[in-house]
Each structure stands twice: as structure tokens, then as C-alpha cells.
Scaffold this motif. Structure first.
Motif, PDB file in Angstrom:
ATOM      1  N   ASP A  49      33.618  45.457  43.059  1.00 47.09           N
ATOM      2  CA  ASP A  49      33.574  45.607  41.598  1.00 47.09           C
ATOM      3  C   ASP A  49      32.138  45.790  41.117  1.00 47.09           C
ATOM      4  OD1 ASP A  49      36.253  45.489  41.178  1.00 47.09           O
ATOM      5  OD2 ASP A  49      36.206  43.749  39.847  1.00 47.09           O
ATOM      6  N   GLN A  52      34.677  41.065  45.985  1.00 44.09           N
ATOM      7  CA  GLN A  52      34.121  41.048  44.623  1.00 44.09           C
ATOM      8  C   GLN A  52      32.919  41.977  44.487  1.00 44.09           C
ATOM      9  OE1 GLN A  52      33.792  37.325  42.345  1.00 44.09           O
ATOM     10  NE2 GLN A  52      34.671  36.265  44.106  1.00 44.09           N
ATOM     11  N   SER A  89      38.659  44.409  38.299  1.00 43.35           N
ATOM     12  CA  SER A  89      39.338  43.210  37.811  1.00 43.35           C
ATOM     13  C   SER A  89      39.442  43.157  36.288  1.00 43.35           C
ATOM     14  CB  SER A  89      38.604  41.962  38.310  1.00 43.35           C
ATOM     15  OG  SER A  89      37.246  41.991  37.897  1.00 43.35           O
ATOM     16  N   THR A  90      38.582  43.894  35.577  1.00 41.36           N
ATOM     17  CA  THR A  90      38.600  43.866  34.118  1.00 41.36           C
ATOM     18  C   THR A  90      38.072  45.179  33.549  1.00 41.36           C
ATOM     19  OG1 THR A  90      37.695  42.748  32.162  1.00 41.36           O
ATOM     20  CG2 THR A  90      36.326  42.767  34.121  1.00 41.36           C
ATOM     21  N   GLN A 129      33.122  35.445  34.747  1.00 45.25           N
ATOM     22  CA  GLN A 129      33.590  36.449  35.692  1.00 45.25           C
ATOM     23  C   GLN A 129      32.438  37.359  36.109  1.00 45.25           C
ATOM     24  OE1 GLN A 129      36.905  38.614  34.212  1.00 45.25           O
ATOM     25  NE2 GLN A 129      37.473  39.485  36.199  1.00 45.25           N
TER      26      GLN A 129
END
Length: 417
Positions: free
Chosen positions: A47, A44, A117-118, A176
Motif C-alpha cells: 500500500d 502493508q 486498504s482505503t 492506519q
């Protein structure tokens, strides 16, 4: 008691306050990154590293406006200063809006390119881009006028607000992580605007003359080109690793880059003091080389200490800062610090000549920035190989910059003989 009285009697200069402030700001930014690395884990954090790298890229682009403002805040007469600041605020805002729109429109493509992720994190980031450009012009005025207390406050406000807002959102709400980071970055731009130097322009003020406008335009183009090389050298590796490697490896590399770049962020403090000082010395007809040697010495000492520490205690450094899940990067830590230290020294030469309106060192930096990027494109079988390519490029860059300096000094001696 005598020691206390002596300390009280000594006044701390604005430059010293700013240097202390920069250390605090860099320390706060490191805490921000380290806490994110520990909370999110390598995958993570990859990101998060993309957004943080985008922030660094934005800072380099906006630095063009800051440096132009800083330099001509020294050179432009008071009667024309209001017209100058009004114009540069308008141009910076226009560029910020245009760049922000591009990021928002291509958010989906950016998500696909960097495997995030987005795409929403890019949209939020893009909304804040115009604010950052306005903030940079504001800082340029403070830098050029040597109002280092106000300059310190803007940097501290941005850092502290980003740290507090991001960590508060992560702890209080189940959102998130990449969205939280983007929101924290956006809101920090608002806090970084204060104190704000409002442009004061009236009909009575004189317009900047055509000759000076040409100088501003030429310096802007030169600075923009150099900041582009800074983006390539300082940030392309993280983005390329995120593209070529899996998220876990990209997260590991991001932690390596963060620790290894300590020397660069410390060197940036001296760059901020270097430009207005060199411009003023040149304006007064004084020798500028001693200030270059002074800052080169500082950075060389600091870089040597950090590289040695990374070589002797890599596992300790990584465990303390990021945790045991990042220990795979321990053997590469001193090598990355070496590449960054070499770049920091080269960077001082480039900014020094940028202050003197000499273009060749800037072009040299651009060439070797592209060389570094090209080497990584063709040689990225492992993270170790990526680091080795950067060391090769930075060694060559420093050697060429030193050679140019020696050549310039010889030419100057012949001219003065």
C-alpha cells in the motif's frame, strides 16, 4: 595543518553543493522507504509503495513545468522574465488543481484498481497536488538560474519533513499506515516550497513575444510527452504488479524496485545539471557533446558498481536494507539493477536531445516505454518474468538511442565539411 589550510582555501562550487545535496536527499528518501518497509512488512508496504509510486508519477508530471521553467530562465531576457514566470505559475497551478480534483473524485476507483486498504489516502494526496506543481516551477527558476543552494534547500526541506513527520506520526499515534504516509507527503509539499521565488511582474515589464511563446509551447508539449514515457518506464511496473499479483508479492517487488533504482536516482542528479548546461553551451555556440560524454561516463561507472554489488551480495543487501522477510527477491536484484542502469543511460541521451530541441529520441523513449508496458501485460506469470521483460525493452531502447547519436554525429560532420 597544510592539508587543512588547502581544504579551507578551496571553494566548493554551487554545482558540487547541489550534487552533495542530491546524494543526501536520495539517501534520506531511501531511509524513509527502508524504515517503512521494515515497520510495515511486505503486505502493508505494498500500500505504501502505491502512494510512493504516485508521488514519483506526480514528480514526473510536474517536472514538465520545472524543465520548461529551467530552460527558458536561461533563454528569456530579464525584461520579460517576470511575465514568463507569472504565466507559468498560473498555468502550473491550474493544472495542479485540475489533477488534484481528479484524484480526489476517483479515489474510490483508484482503491479498487490497486487493491488498497482505503481510499482516503488518495483524497489526502490529491489535496496536495497543486502545491507540488507550484513547488516545481519554483525549483525550475532556481535550476535555470543555477541557484543551486536554494534548489538544494527545497529538496532537503521536502525530504526531511516527510521523513520526520511520517515516522513521528507512526510512532506517536495508532493511525492506519497509508493515511499516515499520505499526511506526511502532503505536509512535505508545504516545506518544499521554501525558499520561494515570488513572481515579480509589473506593467513596465515586456510581454513574451509570440515567437518565444511558440517555442515555450512546443518545448512544453515535447517535455510533457517525454515525462509521460518516464512515468510508464519508471513506475508502471510497480502499479501493474500491484494489480496482477497478491499484496505480499507486490510488497516484495516494491522492495526490489527500491534497491534496484539506486542508479536511476543518482543519474537524476546529473540530468538536473545537464539541461541548463547544454542550453547555455548551445546559446554560446559551443560544442555540447563533451558534456554528454562526461555524464554518460559517470553514470556507466556508477551503474556497473551497483549492478556488480547486487550480483555478488544480493542477500546481504536485502537483509541489511529490508530484512529477512524480503529475501525471496535476492536472485532478481542484479537483474532489476541492470534494467534500471540501462534506462539511466538511455535517459541521459533523451534529456540531452530534449535540451537541443530534437524530438526523435523522445519519441523513441515513448515507443519503448509502451513496449515495456505491453510486454508486462502479456508476460507476467512470475515476478522474474516481469523483470526480464523490462531488461529486453531497456536493451533495445539503449541500442536505438546510441544508433541515433552516431547517426546525428555523422550528419553533423557532413554538414560542417
Amino acid at each position: 595543518m597544510q592539508a587543512v589550510a588547502l581544504l579551507k582555501s578551496r571553494k566548493i562550487s554551487p554545482e558540487q553543493i547541489f550534487m552533495l545535496s542530491v546524494l543526501i536527499v536520495n539517501g534520506g528518501n531511501y531511509v524513509y522507504n527502508l524504515v517503512l518497509g521494515r515497520i510495515l512488512g511486505p503486505a502493508q508496504f505494498a500500500d505504501a509503495a502505491v502512494l510512493i509510486t504516485f508521488l514519483l508519477v506526480l514528480s514526473f508530471v510536474a517536472m514538465t513545468f520545472q524543465l520548461v521553467t529551467a530552460k527558458f530562465s536561461v533563454l528569456i531576457e530579464d525584461t520579460k522574465f517576470g511575465a514568463f514566470t507569472s504565466s507559468i505559475y498560473k498555468n502550473a497551478t491550474a493544472v495542479g488543481i485540475g489533477l488534484g480534483i481528479l484524484i480526489v473524485v476517483f479515489a474510490g476507483e483508484l482503491q479498487a484498481l490497486f487493491h488498497t486498504s482505503t481510499s482516503s489516502m488518495f483524497v489526502i494526496f490529491g489535496i496536495g497536488v497543486p502545491l507540488y506543481f507550484i513547488m516545481s516551477v519554483n525549483r525550475g527558476i532556481f535550476q535555470g538560474k543555477k541557484e543551486f543552494k536554494s534548489l538544494s534547500i527545497t529538496y532537503q526541506g521536502e525530504m526531511i519533513s516527510r521523513l520526520v513527520i511520517t515516522l513521528s506520526l507512526i510512532c506517536l499515534f495508532d493511525i492506519q499506515s497509508s493515511i499516515v504516509i499520505a499526511i506526511g507527503i502532503l505536509l512535505s509539499f508545504v516545506f518544499g516550497l521554501f525558499p520561494f521565488k515570488m513572481p515579480s511582474f509589473s506593467i513596465k515589464q515586456e510581454l513574451v513575444d509570440p515567437t518565444r511563446r511558440k517555442q515555450i509551447r512546443n518545448f512544453f508539449i515535447l517535455t510533457a510527452f517525454y515525462e509521460l514515457t518516464q512515468i510508464i518506464i519508471n513506475n508502471s511496473d510497480i502499479l501493474m504488479v500491484k494489480h496482477y499479483f497478491e499484496s505480499y508479492e507486490a510488497g516484495l517487488y516494491a522492495s526490489l524496485a527500491l534497491i534496484g533504482r539506486i542508479v536511476y536516482f543518482i543519474a537524476w542528479m546529473f540530468v538536473m545539471l545537464l539541461l541548463p548546461t547544454v542550453v547555455q553551451l548551445k546559446k554560446d555556440g559551443k560544442d555540447t557533446a563533451p558534456i554528454l560524454f562526461k555524464y554518460l561516463g559517470y553514470i556507466a561507472i556508477i551503474a556497473s558498481i551497483i549492478i556488480l554489488g547486487c550480483a555478488l551480495f544480493p542477500k546481504t543487501a536485502i537483509t541489511l536494507l529490508f530484512g529477512e522477510s524480503y529475501l525471496a527477491m535476492a536472485p532478481l536484484l542484479w537483474k532489476y539493477a541492470l534494467a534500471t542502469g540501462l534506462f539511466a543511460l538511455s535517459n541521459i541521451f533523451a534529456y540531452y536531445y530534449l535540451s537541443l530541441d530534437k524530438y526523435i529520441p523522445v519519441i523513441i523513449s515513448g515507443v519503448f516505454g509502451m513496449l515495456q508496458m505491453g510486454l508486462v501485460v502479456f508476460f507476467h506469470d512470475s515476478l522474474e518474468q516481469v523483470v526480464h521483460m523490462q531488461i529486453i525493452a531497456m536493451v533495445l531502447l539503449l541500442v536505438i538511442q546510441l544508433a541515433f547519436f552516431v547517426y546525428e554525429q555523422r550528419i553533423a560532420k557532413v554538414a560542417n565539411a
